[in-house]
Design a protein around this motif. Structure first.
Motif, PDB file in Angstrom:
ATOM      1  N   UNK A 153      10.510  -1.282  -1.497  1.00 20.01           N
ATOM      2  CA  UNK A 153       9.849  -1.746  -0.439  1.00 20.01           C
ATOM      3  C   UNK A 153       8.869  -2.748  -0.595  1.00 20.01           C
ATOM      4  N   UNK A 154       9.238  -3.258  -1.413  1.00 18.27           N
ATOM      5  CA  UNK A 154       8.360  -3.930  -1.357  1.00 18.27           C
ATOM      6  C   UNK A 154       8.481  -5.465  -2.323  1.00 18.27           C
ATOM      7  N   UNK A 180       9.790   0.463  -4.681  1.00 17.57           N
ATOM      8  CA  UNK A 180      10.377   0.879  -3.100  1.00 17.57           C
ATOM      9  C   UNK A 180      11.230   2.602  -4.602  1.00 17.57           C
ATOM     10  N   UNK A 181      11.777   3.693  -3.848  1.00 13.25           N
ATOM     11  CA  UNK A 181      12.290   4.501  -4.578  1.00 13.25           C
ATOM     12  C   UNK A 181      13.668   4.500  -5.577  1.00 13.25           C
ATOM     13  N   UNK A 202       9.404  -1.756 -10.684  1.00  9.75           N
ATOM     14  CA  UNK A 202      10.647  -2.000 -11.664  1.00  9.75           C
ATOM     15  C   UNK A 202       9.917  -3.449 -11.968  1.00  9.75           C
ATOM     16  N   UNK A 203      10.132  -4.128 -13.121  1.00 16.48           N
ATOM     17  CA  UNK A 203       9.545  -5.451 -13.594  1.00 16.48           C
ATOM     18  C   UNK A 203      11.093  -5.617 -14.078  1.00 16.48           C
ATOM     19  N   UNK A 242       1.049  -1.271  -0.111  1.00 17.16           N
ATOM     20  CA  UNK A 242       0.352   0.216   0.241  1.00 17.16           C
ATOM     21  C   UNK A 242       1.135   1.364  -0.129  1.00 17.16           C
ATOM     22  N   UNK A 243       2.037   1.579  -0.849  1.00 18.41           N
ATOM     23  CA  UNK A 243       2.754   2.193  -0.760  1.00 18.41           C
ATOM     24  C   UNK A 243       2.603   3.330  -1.733  1.00 18.41           C
ATOM     25  N   UNK A 244       3.057   4.030  -1.965  1.00 16.10           N
ATOM     26  CA  UNK A 244       3.170   4.996  -2.793  1.00 16.10           C
ATOM     27  C   UNK A 244       2.359   5.045  -4.364  1.00 16.10           C
ATOM     28  N   UNK A 245       1.840   5.226  -4.851  1.00 15.74           N
ATOM     29  CA  UNK A 245       1.582   5.133  -6.169  1.00 15.74           C
ATOM     30  C   UNK A 245       2.827   5.872  -7.156  1.00 15.74           C
TER      31      UNK A 245
END
Ligand code: HPA
Length: 275
Positions: A45-46, A71-72, A80-81, A21-24
């Motif tokens: 982040x995930x 993530x950032x 990222x794929x 549920x992070x930033x879009x």
């Protein structure tokens, strides 16, 4: 009632949102063969393994890791794929582009892609980078064949500028600042999995291709269909047009990609910072 593809996309996005549920993310990234290390620069982040994601194909090729990473990068939220899907693996064109559509449904607006490619332009050397200005997709199966769902995009998408000119201009400025030489050229998409014969490399070059590869064009078609802005860059991992021995191996491709990767990573990271 929504079409099957829209239903699947909604289920996939629903699952992803339920576990993260992070930033879009506004920026989506697809990393090519031997080019997965950009994910090391990401403040993760995930990470979601592809096999956990409903309707996601699972990656099989050596050098691909098979994770969706949130993530950032350069302080910006990204998805990222890490490990993409190729037509030559036996996936349908619709499966190949499914993750691109998932990114769109997650809120991605800008898509960056990398790939390993064979050089055909005589000025290219192994390890060089090429910003993709345009592509030839006539030798691959168009992923938009079949009934069109306008929730995905228009029936007849314009392809006069598949690669965003302002992103290309930014990337060239960044490359100059980092003192990384870059070419700009046309990527010819093929299905593989055979590398090209000498005659095929020549044909693709005469047809206007500067580099040739087995990915990217179907993803870019789906991305443009969905209205995403696209930037893509090739690492030249082998030279198709040369007189001496011309045996090309997957190992050689992965090695050359790995060696050139830091340059590509530098440009991608700074491009994201500049978005
Ligand atoms: N041809 C097609 N795909 C490729 C090549 C090539 O020479 N190198 C890396 N991917």
């Amino acid at each position: 009632m929504a079409s099957k593809i829209i239903q699947e996309l909604k289920e996939t996005v629903g699952y992803i949102r339920s576990v993260h549920a992070g930033d879009t993310p506004r920026v989506g990234i697809v990393l090519g063969s031997g080019l997965g290390n950009l994910s090391r620069e990401i403040r993760v982040e995930k990470e979601i393994p592809y096999e956990d994601i409903p309707h996601f194909p699972v990656s099989t090729v050596e050098g691909h890791q098979g994770r969706l990473i949130f993530g950032t990068l350069s302080g910006k939220p990204v998805v990222v794929l890490s490990g993409r899907f190729h037509y030559y693996e036996g996936y349908t064109p619709e499966q190949v582009v499914f993750p691109i559509r998932v990114m769109k449904f997650l809120g991605v607006e800008v898509l960056l892609l990398s790939n390993a490619a064979g050089g055909m332009n005589k000025a290219f050397k192994v390890g060089d980078l090429m910003i993709i200005r345009d592509h030839i997709s006539l030798f691959v199966v168009n992923p938009l064949l079949g009934k069109n769902d306008t929730e995905l995009g228009p029936r007849f998408p314009d392809m006069s500028e598949p690669y965003d000119r302002s992103l290309i201009a930014k990337a060239k400025m960044i490359a100059a600042k980092l003192q990384i030489p870059v070419h700009e050229g046309v990527y010819a998409g093929v299905t593989g999995p055979t590398f090209e014969t000498r005659a095929e490399y020549k044909l693709l070059h005469i047809a206007g291709g500067d580099a040739v590869g087995m990915s990217t064009v179907q993803e870019v078609i789906a991305a443009r269909h969905a209205g995403l802005s696209v930037f893509a860059m090739s690492v030249i991992t082998d030279l198709g047009i040369r007189e001496e021995d011309n045996i090309i191996t997957h190992e050689e491709v992965l090695q050359a990609a790995g060696e050139a990767e830091p340059k590509l990573t530098g440009i991608f990271s700074q491009l994201i910072a500049a978005l």
